[in-house]
Design a protein around this motif. Structure first.
Motif, short mmCIF file in Angstrom:
data_model
loop_
_atom_site.label_atom_id
_atom_site.label_comp_id
_atom_site.label_asym_id
_atom_site.label_seq_id
_atom_site.Cartn_x
_atom_site.Cartn_y
_atom_site.Cartn_z
N LYS A 1 20.37 -11.03 -3.90
CA LYS A 1 20.10 -12.36 -3.40
C LYS A 1 20.81 -12.66 -2.07
N GLN A 2 21.58 -11.73 -1.54
CA GLN A 2 22.33 -11.99 -0.32
C GLN A 2 22.08 -10.91 0.72
N ASN A 3 21.96 -11.34 1.98
CA ASN A 3 21.80 -10.43 3.11
C ASN A 3 22.78 -10.77 4.21
N LEU A 4 23.15 -9.76 4.97
CA LEU A 4 23.88 -9.94 6.21
C LEU A 4 23.05 -9.27 7.30
N LYS A 5 22.68 -10.03 8.33
CA LYS A 5 21.80 -9.50 9.38
C LYS A 5 22.46 -9.61 10.74
N PHE A 6 22.15 -8.63 11.60
CA PHE A 6 22.72 -8.59 12.95
C PHE A 6 21.62 -8.26 13.94
N GLY A 7 21.68 -8.88 15.11
CA GLY A 7 20.73 -8.57 16.18
C GLY A 7 21.39 -8.66 17.54
N ALA A 8 21.05 -7.73 18.42
CA ALA A 8 21.55 -7.75 19.80
C ALA A 8 20.45 -7.24 20.71
N SER A 9 20.32 -7.83 21.89
CA SER A 9 19.23 -7.44 22.78
C SER A 9 19.48 -7.92 24.21
N LYS A 10 18.65 -7.40 25.10
CA LYS A 10 18.58 -7.88 26.48
C LYS A 10 17.15 -8.35 26.75
N THR A 11 17.01 -9.49 27.41
CA THR A 11 15.71 -9.99 27.83
C THR A 11 15.83 -10.51 29.27
N SER B 1 20.89 2.59 0.36
CA SER B 1 20.11 1.69 -0.50
C SER B 1 20.28 0.24 -0.09
N LYS B 2 21.34 -0.07 0.66
CA LYS B 2 21.61 -1.45 1.07
C LYS B 2 21.43 -1.70 2.56
N LEU B 3 21.56 -0.66 3.38
CA LEU B 3 21.58 -0.83 4.84
C LEU B 3 20.30 -0.30 5.48
N THR B 4 19.63 -1.19 6.22
CA THR B 4 18.45 -0.81 7.00
C THR B 4 18.68 -1.25 8.44
N SER C 1 18.67 -4.20 15.56
CA SER C 1 18.67 -5.11 14.41
C SER C 1 19.14 -4.34 13.19
N ALA C 2 19.87 -5.04 12.31
CA ALA C 2 20.35 -4.40 11.10
C ALA C 2 20.41 -5.42 9.97
N LYS C 3 20.13 -4.93 8.76
CA LYS C 3 20.20 -5.78 7.57
C LYS C 3 20.98 -5.04 6.50
N TYR C 4 22.00 -5.73 5.97
CA TYR C 4 22.78 -5.18 4.88
C TYR C 4 22.58 -6.06 3.66
N ALA C 5 22.03 -5.50 2.59
CA ALA C 5 21.77 -6.26 1.36
C ALA C 5 23.04 -6.28 0.53
N ILE C 6 23.79 -7.37 0.65
CA ILE C 6 25.05 -7.49 -0.10
C ILE C 6 24.76 -7.45 -1.59
N SER C 7 23.71 -8.11 -1.98
CA SER C 7 23.25 -8.10 -3.38
C SER C 7 21.76 -8.36 -3.37
N SER D 1 0.82 -1.20 0.00
CA SER D 1 0.00 0.00 0.00
C SER D 1 0.86 1.25 0.00
N GLU D 2 0.51 2.19 -0.85
CA GLU D 2 1.16 3.50 -0.93
C GLU D 2 2.66 3.40 -1.23
N GLY D 3 3.10 2.32 -1.80
CA GLY D 3 4.49 2.20 -2.22
C GLY D 3 5.49 2.15 -1.11
N ILE D 4 5.09 1.76 0.09
CA ILE D 4 6.01 1.69 1.23
C ILE D 4 7.03 0.61 0.98
N THR D 5 8.31 0.90 1.18
CA THR D 5 9.36 -0.10 0.90
C THR D 5 10.20 -0.41 2.12
N LEU D 6 9.81 0.08 3.31
CA LEU D 6 10.57 -0.32 4.49
C LEU D 6 10.57 -1.83 4.57
#
Length: 923
Positions: A656-666, A606-609, A648-654, A101-106
């Motif tokens: 077809k490829q992603n590199l993801k990171f997550g850190a937290s406290k629970t 364009s690659k890092l969220t 949390s972070a996602k880096y789109a290497i290409s 909807s509305e072209g959201i690309t997050l």
């Protein structure tokens, strides 16, 4: 005349069919790199004509000649409308590509927001696009692997294993207390006082659209988890009306090998059974169920399932989707083996028994989902679920009960007959509202009720009258509870509410000028739980030691023998002369959690969220008790405030490829049963709660590389680590009876490991082939290293000088396997449009894992590794009829638990091979 009418009607039918027109096409998903979009709705506006796209995005509509508006819709996507004029006999093709909807690309895709994308391909796409690290298993994969319940489903996911003989799930070596289970994002209650989570065995795959597993923390998740948030998404109807009937027959090879299958007197075949103790249980023998076992006939299980759904147009833009399912199934199982316990440092098992176990289970499920899409901006759904699940068991043990005082030379006999019934009632109301182009609000509320009962559990213990003659038996009197009837109820009520808002801002530039770069989310979660637990146990004090037949105990327990004074009936408070004798043992608990959360997701390049957030939780847990341990009663309460950050972070290497990171406290809360000083007595082992127990804290980090070479294919590697402060464990207390209890056993525990996920199509038919065929291979493997320190001084200081003498200074986490693996190979062959076959082989392995921590010079109790192998065949015989065959546990390995160091086998048995055949007919 009849022939004339027949010919006339036939000609009319042929004429009507010939005048029909056909609209066909393919729908693609722009947000998923133009992959085929499964389960999108394609309807003719203003009519009841409609369909859903198949796994390849294809659809077909049959219409009368005329002019129509074709509507393409999917929740969260822009609705597309197109006018079309079509003539009789004409076929027109309309292909569409749909976008959010509305072209959201997050790129954060909440698993809860993709309810209808339950195919393997769609869920894999969701995994690819998500900023956070998520996995999911959908109804398509569950069917392919013949998984019958949610417990078996999550055990197919990387790094997750299931404890043998229970629904207890271990995620990266972390057991029940570290996980949280939700339905449609709202919490589920527990059905067992010993567990935090509901038994996933209770959820048949009939009610499951897919199961999402989040192993890292998101601020929208509840903070009380360190292993995983397991979210069951219930089925919702879409597309054309449907109604399906399925029948199943199943058998266990061990059960079939028995000349007679025995269970206790009382419970019925359906599982809808309840029983309470008589009105005057202490002044006479008034129990209306017998102690003698009864034969239950041929032990073959049966299942029946009905489900269906329909959509209704409401106004110009509205749609009402209704889905309902009802099912009943039962099953018989039998096993025999050895049971040993109370092992000494000198490798002597004080208890040494052979045992036979007969078990009959039922599960009845009713669910209805009503979804009202008011328009493209507003959606409301109501879900209601009822489960009635029972387990009926007869356990018989023979041998040495205790080498020092009870049948020391053998000949002892123990029988325990139990019937456990769990009723679960879940009601949920959910809403999603797009108030503006930028602002979306989601909310949900749920009320859960659980009623778990053990009505009239019976235990009897016999020993030889003389140790030099093991054939003549009488009742044991070592403890008043050796012979008893036990009545337990657990009631749990919980209300939960969630509300959150997402606000998008920051227009992009150039090609992204119609999109937003930022999304801010904030919300509130509340959980309000009340638990009530009651137990009344009647102990039979033996006064006359007559010779008895172990299979005719009813000859001794009679009103006549009671009048003669052969036995007395008492509770722990006393007999009939005590006015409070029937006052039950109880504990009551209240838990209140209020939480607020906020997060910011940003497309930095364009690659890092990235997404950064925090959750604030205020927790109050209070428990009151009146038990045999403390008949005067007592209470305990703690308040805890937690601030839980996450990144949390996602880096789109290409592409077809992603590199993801997550850190937290629970954090991890102790459970009510673990804090209540109530004595839970099992055969040869007892446990007691500890009111001094307090929460532990968890620090989590994940790094994941994932590669998607083609549609439905993935290669992913994840490295993870966890630090747990003040971990909670169940250990043996240094006491005369060696009871188990719960303690914060040290300052810290740590876990680290690596996970591999691989899915590949080894063969696929060419695009120009008339019918499809493919061969798919899947593999997931995880390696885990865990270690925790033990500190007996810490335990003494924090727990009123209670003593625990650990054999070792440190050790593995209980339930943690170093190596876990799942593998499957699936072949699919299509013979015609409505005929196909699918053959799947599924294997699983786990390495040795610690069941209980060793104390007093005795090694750890360890569950030994084994391999399972299953075969599944499914075939569609026609447009409406399909058949399935499964053979599970083909290798039938020996299940074994050993006491390390002393090298004593504590438990050993085989489960048998389980086979089933099923038929499904779609109307």
């Amino acid at each position: 005349m009849k022939k004339f009418l027949f010919v006339f009607i036939s000609l009319l039918s042929i004429s009507a069919f010939a005048q029909k027109a056909t609209i066909i096409g393919t729908v693609l998903d722009k947000d998923m790199n133009n992959e085929p979009m499964a389960f999108a709705d394609v309807t003719i506006q203003g009519t009841t004509i409609g369909s859903s796209t198949d796994i390849d995005g294809h659809y077909t509509l049959q219409v009368d000649p005329g002019t129509y508006t074709v509507v393409f819709s999917f929740m969260g996507y822009e609705t597309i409308k197109e006018s079309v004029s079509i003539s009789a006999g004409e076929t027109k093709r309309i292909d569409k590509t749909m976008a959010s909807s509305e072209g959201i690309t997050l790129t954060e895709i909440e698993i809860q927001g993709t309810r209808k994308k339950e195919t393997e391909q769609a869920l894999l796409n969701a995994q690819k696009e998500s900023v956070t690290i998520v996995q999911a298993i959908g109804s398509q994969e569950l069917s392919r692997k013949a998984v019958s319940d949610a417990s078996g489903a999550v055990a197919k996911v990387t790094g997750i294993s299931k404890q043998e003989g229970s629904g207890n799930i271990f995620v990266r070596g972390l057991g029940d207390r570290y996980n949280v289970t939700t339905l449609n994002g709202l919490p589920l209650p527990s059905n067992n006082p010993s567990r935090k989570n509901i038994d996933l065995n209770l959820f048949s795959t009939d009610v499951i659209q897919y199961i999402g597993i989040s192993k890292i923390f998101n601020p929208k998740n509840y903070g009380d988890f360190g292993g995983a948030d397991i979210n069951i998404q219930s089925k919702i109807h879409s597309g054309k009306p449907s109604f399906e009937v399925g029948i199943t027959s199943r058998a266990n090879s061990n059960a079939l090998s028995q000349d007679n299958f025995y269970l206790q007197d009382g419970p019925n075949y359906s599982g809808f059974y309840t029983n309470d103790y008589p009105s005057d249980p202490l002044n006479g023998y008034n129990f209306d169920t017998k102690l003698n076992r009864v034969s239950k006939g041929f032990p073959v299980g049966f299942g029946l399932a009905l489900n269906g759904g329909r959509s209704f147009e409401v106004g110009e833009d509205g749609k009402l989707n209704l889905f309902a399912t009802g099912s009943f199934d039962n099953g018989f199982k039998y096993r025999e083996g050895v049971t040993r316990g109370a092992v000494t440092k000198q490798s002597v098992a004080k208890r040494d028994l052979t045992n036979e176990s007969y078990k009959y289970t039922t599960n009845a499920t009713l669910m209805a989902n009503l979804e009202y899409r008011i328009n493209n901006q507003n959606n409301i759904a109501f879900n209601t679920l009822y489960i009635n699940s029972t387990e009926q068991k007869l356990d018989e043990y023979e041998g040495v009960i205790n080498i020092y005082d009870n049948a020391p030379k053998g000949g002892g006999y123990i029988s325990r007959e139990s019937f456990e019934r769990t009723q679960i009632f879940v009601n949920q109301l959910l809403g999603e509202h797009k108030l503006t182009d930028r602002l979306t609000v989601n909310w949900g509320g749920g009320f859960n009720n659980v009623n778990n009962t053990l009505p009239d559990r019976r235990q009897n213990m016999l020993v030889p009258i003389r140790n030099n003659d093991l054939t003549k038996l009488t009742f044991s009197d070592i403890s008043p509870s050796d012979n008893n009837r036990f009545y337990q109820t657990l009631k749990e009520d919980e209300f939960a509410a969630n509300i959150s808002a997402d606000y998008k801002f920051g227009k992009g530039e150039g090609e992204d000028e119609d999109t937003y770069r930022f999304k801010f989310s904030a919300g509130y979660s509340g959980r309000f739980k009340k638990v009530n637990f009651e137990v009344t146990q009647f102990n039979f004090k033996i006064n006359e030691y007559l010779e008895v037949d172990k299979h005719n105990l009813d000859a001794y327990f009679t009103q006549e023998n009671f009048d003669k004074g052969y036995f007395d009936i008492k509770t722990f408070r006393g007999g009939a002369t005590n006015a409070n004798a029937l006052k039950p043992q109880t504990y009551d608990g209240d838990q209140i959690i209020n939480a607020g959360f906020a997060s910011l997701e940003a497309k930095l390049t364009s690659k890092l969220t990235a997404m950064v957030g925090a959750r604030f939780e205020q927790v109050t847990q209070e428990i009151n008790w009146n038990t045999q341990i403390q008949p005067a009663g007592g209470n305990s309460k703690f308040d805890k405030t937690e601030i839980l950050p996450s990144l949390s972070a996602k880096y789109a290497i290409s592409e077809k490829q992603n590199l993801k990171f997550g850190a937290s406290k629970t954090y991890t809360l102790p459970q009510f049963k673990e804090r209540a000083p109530f004595l839970f007595e099992e055969i040869g082992q007892s446990s007691i709660g500890n009111p001094y127990l307090y929460p532990s804290s968890n620090y989590n980090v994940d790094l994941k590389w994932e590669f998607f070479p083609a549609s439905s294919e993935v290669l992913a590697v994840t490295a993870f680590g966890k630090l747990i402060q003040d971990p909670i464990n169940q250990v043996t207390v240094a006491s005369a009876t060696n009871d188990l209890s719960y303690f914060n056993t040290g300052d810290e525990a740590n876990v680290y490991g690596i996970e591999l996920e691989f899915r590949k199509k080894l063969f696929k038919s060419s695009e120009d082939a008339e019918f499809n065929s493919d061969l798919t291979f899947g593999l997931n493997v995880s390696y885990l290293n865990s270690n925790q320190e033990f500190d007996k001084e810490k335990i003494q200081e924090e727990n009123n000088n209670k003593s625990v003498n650990f054999t070792n200074n440190d050790g593995q986490l209980t339930g943690a396997s170093d190596l876990l693996g799942n593998v499957d190979l699936s072949y699919f062959k299509e013979f015609s449009e409505n005929k196909n076959i699918q053959l799947t082989v599924v294997g699983a392995y786990f390495s040795d894992r610690v069941y209980a921590i060793g104390t007093n010079g005795v090694g750890n109790a360890v569950d030994k590794s084994f391999v399972t192998l299953d075969f599944v065949a499914k075939s569609k015989l026609s447009e409406k009829l399909s058949i399935g065959l499964s053979v599970k546990n083909i290798l039938n390995p020996t299940i074994e638990r050993v006491q390390e160091t002393q090298n004593v086998v504590l438990q050993s048995y085989k489960k048998g091979v389980n086979s089933s055949i099923s038929l499904k007919y779609q109307f």
